[in-house]
Each structure stands twice: as C-alpha cells, then as structure tokens.
Design an enzyme around this catalytic site. Sequence first.
Site, short mmCIF file in Angstrom:
data_model
loop_
_atom_site.label_atom_id
_atom_site.label_comp_id
_atom_site.label_asym_id
_atom_site.label_seq_id
_atom_site.Cartn_x
_atom_site.Cartn_y
_atom_site.Cartn_z
N GLU A 12 2.22 -9.48 -21.20
CA GLU A 12 2.97 -9.58 -19.93
C GLU A 12 3.59 -8.24 -19.56
O GLU A 12 3.66 -7.89 -18.39
CB GLU A 12 4.05 -10.67 -20.02
CG GLU A 12 3.50 -12.09 -20.04
CD GLU A 12 2.71 -12.45 -18.78
OE1 GLU A 12 2.85 -11.77 -17.75
OE2 GLU A 12 1.94 -13.42 -18.84
N TYR A 56 10.97 -13.48 -15.33
CA TYR A 56 9.53 -13.77 -15.33
C TYR A 56 8.96 -13.74 -16.76
O TYR A 56 8.30 -14.69 -17.20
CB TYR A 56 8.75 -12.79 -14.44
CG TYR A 56 7.28 -12.92 -14.69
CD1 TYR A 56 6.58 -14.01 -14.20
CD2 TYR A 56 6.61 -12.02 -15.53
CE1 TYR A 56 5.24 -14.21 -14.49
CE2 TYR A 56 5.27 -12.21 -15.84
CZ TYR A 56 4.60 -13.29 -15.31
OH TYR A 56 3.27 -13.49 -15.63
N ASP A 105 5.99 -14.55 -10.64
CA ASP A 105 5.65 -13.15 -10.39
C ASP A 105 5.05 -13.03 -8.98
O ASP A 105 5.10 -13.98 -8.19
CB ASP A 105 4.68 -12.63 -11.46
CG ASP A 105 3.30 -13.27 -11.34
OD1 ASP A 105 3.16 -14.26 -10.58
OD2 ASP A 105 2.36 -12.78 -11.99
#
Length: 347
Positions: A34, A117, A135
Amino acid sequence: MTSLSAKLLSWYKEEKRDLPWRRDGDPYKIWVSEIMLQQTRVDTVIPYFQKFLARFPSVSSLAEADEEEVLTYWQGLGYYSRVRNLHEGARQVAAQYGGIIPDNLQAIKKLSGIGDYTAGAILSIAHNAPCPAVDGNVLRVFSRLYCLTEDIMTAKAKKNITEIVKRVLPAGRSGDFNQAVMDLGATVCTPASPRCPSCPLAIDCQAYQKNRVIDFPVKRSARPPRPTQLAVGLLEHNGSILIRRRPAKGLLASMWEFPTVEHVEQDEMMVRENLRQVFVFLGLDVNVGSAQQKLTHTFSHLKWFMTVYDCTMKEARIEVPCPWRWVEKRMAHTITWAGPHAKIVQP
Ligand code: SF4
C-alpha cells in the site's frame, strides 16, 4: 449485505487481480504494497515489491536494516518520505509490539506513515475488520455511483464517501469488498475511459444511468507543477565523480546529487558561470564545458528542467568537505540518487 455489495463481491470472485501481496493476507506485505502503491502504478510496483520483500521479508528485518540500504531498494519509486516513514513504522512495531503489527485501528494509526486509508486497507484485508479504505479509486467510483457534486479533493467529500462505504461494507467480507472497489476503479471505472457496459454496478450507477459519467468525479483543477531550471555539473576526475548529499529535510532528503544550481536567466554564459561558482566555493578550479544532456522530471508541485554540463578539473584533485564527496564512477549504482540524477550516470 446490500445488493451493491453482493454484485461487487461476485464480480471480484471472477475478476480479481492476482497480486503478490494478496496471496496470504500477511499484514506486513499489505502495508509495504500500500505504501508503494501511493502515487505509483501496480505494474511498476510489482518488481520493486518482490525485490524489497526478498531482502526485507519481515517487519523485524526491515526494522534492523540501515536506512541507506532501505532507500536503495526504493530507488526509482520516488516520494522517498514514504519509505522513510515505512522504515520508522517498522522500527516502532519492533520496539513497541514485539514485531507484530497491531490489529486495532487506534494503535495502527499511531505508526509512522499510516493514515486512515492504509490502516483501513491493512486491517480489512488482513483481518476483515470493518474498516473502509478510501483512496482515489474509491472516491471516483462512489462519486459516479451517486452523482456526488462535492469536489472529491475536499475533506468533506472524503468524509461523506467514507460514511457511504461504511454503510455498504459487508460484515465479515470487508477485505474483499475494499479490494473489489480498488480493482473496479483500476480496471473498469478508470479515470479517463470507464468501461460502463462491462461494469457489474452499471444498473446501480446514477452517473451511467443519467448518461453523466463524464461529469464525475467533480475535481478542482490542480495547480500545475512549478517549472524550475537547473544547471547540473558532471565533474569526473581520475575515475571519480563529485556528488553532494541533499539536506536531511525537504524534497529528496539526504539523497545524493551532482553539483546543481537553480537559475532564472537564459544566458548560457551566465548559467555556466553560476555553476562554476559552486566549484569555486569548494576551492576547485573547474572548467564548465558544453551542455551534454537534458532531462526533465516532474514532482507533484515542481517540474525540473535539467541541463547537464560536462566539467573538467584544471588542477589536481583536492579533498572536498561534507556533504560533498568523490565517488568512484564504477560504484555509482550503489548510490542513493536524488531522483533523476540517477539517469546522468547510467552505465
Ligand atoms: S457504470 Fe461506469 S461510471 Fe458507473 S461505476 Fe461502473 S464503470 Fe464507473
């Protein structure tokens, strides 16, 4: 489960992308991926992810590593504050949680570089915790689904969409749901040319049903990056090249670059003289030759226009003070270069 969630999950079952960080639900792999995926495309990330995981297979191995080496594995991905925060976060996990990434929202959000997020992505994908992971993809998909007129760059729009996602997040399947929206945004509901006829949510999508897909998401026009002219000196002497470490804070912090000056004037003689003064300041008598290479590099807020000049010493090499150093040209690949400076000495 809402009908929208059910359709999305059933589509995901058939269409989900096989990505290396998705195979075993390891929160560390999800975390690394991520962070790499911020501002970077999946295709670009995959080889970096594999190399990074081969060298740093666990939180502990990353925590113990030297920062210089960690940066080397990030070279080319840019946005280096991301990896510095990831490294710091790994050290926090090692020091405070015995190397186990916390599985609750409050604790995980205290780790360096982990915001809403990333926390939502790690907790939902690794533990199926009921956390949204909102996101840019999710903002775009939901703004189209519900014809949301708020500018998606605003905190208000993000909060609103997060609330909507919470309402449709299926119990016990939050990880798949979040990944399904990510995949839908990346492969079907794309920014420029969404493939609405192939979309599992076409019937539910207000923008599509009203033939207004082109109107969403609403986004204020971003300010274009500021153009910056840079003169760069490539000084080679006895097989070594002269480089300087950038300051520890700010853009490309602590990374290495060639002697560089920013200039506004266009007069070639003046530009070369300004660059020569950098060497004079170091006590080096240098001839700044002709321009050999032009490079451009775009950051979110800046665009560098770099002209590289070949430079030669007029006298024998002398030592240079910190943060300058001579490095053997054949060892250039081991240097953590400041973004586009890596291209100047490509073998
Ligand atoms: S129908 Fe089109 S605009 Fe709507 S969610 Fe699907 S791909 Fe996006």
